[in-house]
Every structure is written in structure tokens, then in C-alpha cells.
Design a protein around this motif. Structure first.
Motif, PDB file in Angstrom:
ATOM      1  N   ASP A  93       6.349   2.621  15.881  1.00 54.61           N
ATOM      2  CA  ASP A  93       5.462   3.064  14.820  1.00 54.61           C
ATOM      3  C   ASP A  93       4.931   1.851  14.062  1.00 54.61           C
ATOM      4  O   ASP A  93       5.683   0.928  13.756  1.00 54.61           O
ATOM      5  N   ASP A  94       3.634   1.838  13.752  1.00 53.15           N
ATOM      6  CA  ASP A  94       3.132   0.757  12.922  1.00 53.15           C
ATOM      7  C   ASP A  94       3.056   1.227  11.470  1.00 53.15           C
ATOM      8  O   ASP A  94       3.164   2.417  11.171  1.00 53.15           O
ATOM      9  N   ALA A 142       0.390   3.881  10.550  1.00 55.43           N
ATOM     10  CA  ALA A 142       0.733   5.257  10.922  1.00 55.43           C
ATOM     11  C   ALA A 142       1.717   5.851   9.929  1.00 55.43           C
ATOM     12  O   ALA A 142       1.613   7.028   9.552  1.00 55.43           O
ATOM     13  N   ALA A 166      -0.155   6.679   6.701  1.00 54.68           N
ATOM     14  CA  ALA A 166      -0.979   7.871   6.881  1.00 54.68           C
ATOM     15  C   ALA A 166      -0.127   9.134   6.853  1.00 54.68           C
ATOM     16  O   ALA A 166      -0.553  10.173   6.328  1.00 54.68           O
ATOM     17  N   ARG A 181      -0.654  12.349   4.389  1.00 48.86           N
ATOM     18  CA  ARG A 181      -0.928  13.701   4.884  1.00 48.86           C
ATOM     19  C   ARG A 181       0.075  14.726   4.386  1.00 48.86           C
ATOM     20  O   ARG A 181      -0.228  15.926   4.326  1.00 48.86           O
ATOM     21  N   GLN A 226      -3.229   0.387  13.530  1.00 49.12           N
ATOM     22  CA  GLN A 226      -3.965   1.108  14.564  1.00 49.12           C
ATOM     23  C   GLN A 226      -4.374   2.510  14.125  1.00 49.12           C
ATOM     24  O   GLN A 226      -5.029   3.225  14.877  1.00 49.12           O
ATOM     25  N   THR A 227      -3.956   2.909  12.942  1.00 51.13           N
ATOM     26  CA  THR A 227      -4.197   4.277  12.466  1.00 51.13           C
ATOM     27  C   THR A 227      -5.067   4.241  11.221  1.00 51.13           C
ATOM     28  O   THR A 227      -4.795   3.486  10.287  1.00 51.13           O
ATOM     29  N   GLU A 228      -6.112   5.057  11.189  1.00 55.57           N
ATOM     30  CA  GLU A 228      -6.964   5.146  10.006  1.00 55.57           C
ATOM     31  C   GLU A 228      -6.312   6.031   8.956  1.00 55.57           C
ATOM     32  O   GLU A 228      -5.619   7.002   9.279  1.00 55.57           O
TER      33      GLU A 228
END
Length: 281
Positions: free
Chosen positions: A9-10, A13, A16, A20, A48-50
Motif C-alpha cells: 500500500d502506498d 492510497a 484516500a 472516503r 499512485q492514488t488520486e
């Protein structure tokens, strides 16, 4: 990102996922878990995740525009103190998202220490929310029992494109305002005999000095890298992106201890004329 956090996991992520999550207690638990995982090296420094456009929200509290919010009074009665604690809990709940969004949205532009700082802020905000909600429950209420301000995410939306603007507005205006008003609030709670709430608010106040300091530090980092004079540029960004008013009274000593000196904000409060209209364009 689901289940246990691991090296696959980065950090983006993980941030985010916190954003959420809509359930307050689950958001607190996840924020703390992400902070622990980051500290022990279980999350990679990768993006890598917006970030989502808007965070998850619980069904309660009902969110109202600022002009429809009931007046809270000054916290003299127990009902007034509950209303004020609820408003502060809502601010801290939104601050969890603001901190994790800061780390996940802008972290790739900075050294790793930037993520260290804002993940630690997110963990602080989660703790602040949890203790305020616990205090509300001890007083026979709880987060969600009263309506709350709908506009706290607006600052994030307005500055989503610009790390320097985000730093200027969120820690250096919004959190700095907490430094101005919290000591008087603590004094009113003590005057009303609510020492337990007063101690909670004082703890939050001391943590917020550090948070404002992170804002000033990283704003200065970007200014130095861009050969930008910090204070005038900060004022330009605040005029352009902050919809409120920077006004006294100011807690100059607390602001200065965070690295936010009067040469930043005093000219705005004094109605500095320097290209105010042009700066908004």
C-alpha cells in the motif's frame, strides 16, 4: 485499500481510504492505523492514488449553510457549552480529512518529512475529535446531535490545485484563527465550572500551534525554492482563495511561536491596499 496495511500500500492510497470513510469512529480508527503504519514503514512513499473530490460523511449531523446555522451563544450555560463543543468536534472531524488530503494530494511535491508532519497532524485531529465526542457523550449528547457547518471542505476544494495556496489558507488562516479564539473559550469554560472541557480545549490549542507551524514551515520551503518573498505572496494567495476575513484580535505570541509573524497577516487586517483587486483576478 482494505484489511491490514502492508508495504504494497502506498501512502496516497491510505490517505484516500481515510477520506472516503464516512463513519466517524471508523474514520478515527483508520486515521490512527494509517499513522501507525506510516511510522513503522509499512506504507511506501508513493502517490499512485488520486484523492477523492469530497470526503465521506455520516448521515448526521445535518449540514447547513453558514447563514442557516443557529446561534450558539458564548457557552455560558451547559446547553451553550454542548453546542460549542459540538461545533468544535465538527471542525476536528473535518480537519482529519484536511490533514490526510494534504499528505496524499501534495506529498509528491515535497520531501518525505512533509508527509511525516501532515500524517501526524491527521492523527492529532482524530484524537481531538474522539475526546470531544467522548466529552459530549458524558454531557448527554454526542457528535451528530446538532446541525453543523456545511462549508468546512470549501477551503480544500478552492485550493486543490495548489499546495502553496492550501498551506496559506488551511493551517495559516483557518487553524491560526483557532489560536486566536481558543484561550478565551478555555477561560469561559473554566468560569462555568467545566474544567474537564477546558483541559481538552487547552490540549487542542497546544497541538494547533504545532500544526500552524507545519504550515508556515512548508510554505517557507516552497517560497525559498521559488525565490518568492513569503509574506506578500501569502497575502496574495489569501486574498485570492480565502472567502472570509482575516481580522483581529490576534494571538500574536502563539502565532509567532508557530512561525507566523505579524508581517504576514497584520497588513490584511489593516486594509493594506497593495493591488488587492488585481490579486483576486
Amino acid at each position: 485499500m482494505t484489511g491490514a496495511l502492508d508495504r504494497r500500500d502506498d501512502i496516497a492510497a491510505a490517505c484516500a481510504a481515510v477520506l472516503r470513510e464516512g463513519d466517524p469512529l471508523a474514520k478515527v480508527r483508520l486515521a490512527r492505523a494509517v499513522a501507525r503504519a506510516w511510522r513503522r514503514g509499512a506504507l511506501s512513499h508513493a502517490f499512485q492514488t488520486e484523492m477523492p473530490d469530497a470526503p465521506g460523511r455520516p448521515e448526521r449531523p445535518a449540514l447547513l449553510p453558514p447563514n442557516r446555522m443557529p446561534k450558539r451563544g458564548r457557552g455560558g450555560s451547559e446547553k451553550g457549552r454542548i453546542a460549542l463543543l459540538h461545533a468544535l468536534a465538527h471542525i476536528e472531524f473535518a480537519a482529519i480529512d484536511l490533514a490526510f488530503d494534504m499528505a496524499g494530494r501534495f506529498g509528491a511535491q515535497f520531501p518525505r518529512a512533509f508527509v511525516d508532519d501532515w500524517i501526524s497532524v491527521g492523527a492529532d485531529e482524530a484524537m481531538h475529535f474522539a475526546v470531544l465526542d467522548r466529552r459530549l457523550r458524558a454531557l448527554g449528547s454526542g457528535y451528530g446531535a446538532l446541525p453543523a457547518h456545511a462549508g468546512l471542505w470549501e477551503a480544500a476544494e478552492e485550493t486543490a490545485h495548489d499546495a502553496m495556496a492550501r498551506l496559506a489558507v488551511v493551517p495559516m488562516v483557518l487553524e491560526a484563527r483557532g489560536l486566536d479564539v481558543t484561550p478565551e473559550t478555555v477561560a469561559r469554560f473554566r468560569l462555568g465550572g467545566d474544567e474537564r472541557s477546558a483541559r481538552i480545549l487547552h490540549r487542542i490549542y497546544t497541538d494547533e500551534i504545532r500544526h500552524v507551524g507545519f504550515g508556515a514551515k512548508w510554505f517557507g520551503y516552497l517560497a525559498a525554492g521559488g525565490d518568492i518573498e513569503p509574506a506578500p505572496h501569502w497575502r496574495m494567495l489569501v486574498r485570492r482563495h480565502f472567502r472570509g476575513v482575516v481580522k483581529p484580535p490576534f494571538n500574536d505570541s502563539a502565532r509567532a511561536s508557530a512561525g507566523l509573524t505579524r508581517d504576514f497577516y497584520a497588513p490584511l487586517a489593516e486594509g493594506e491596499p497593495e493591488q488587492a483587486q488585481a490579486d483576486r483576478l
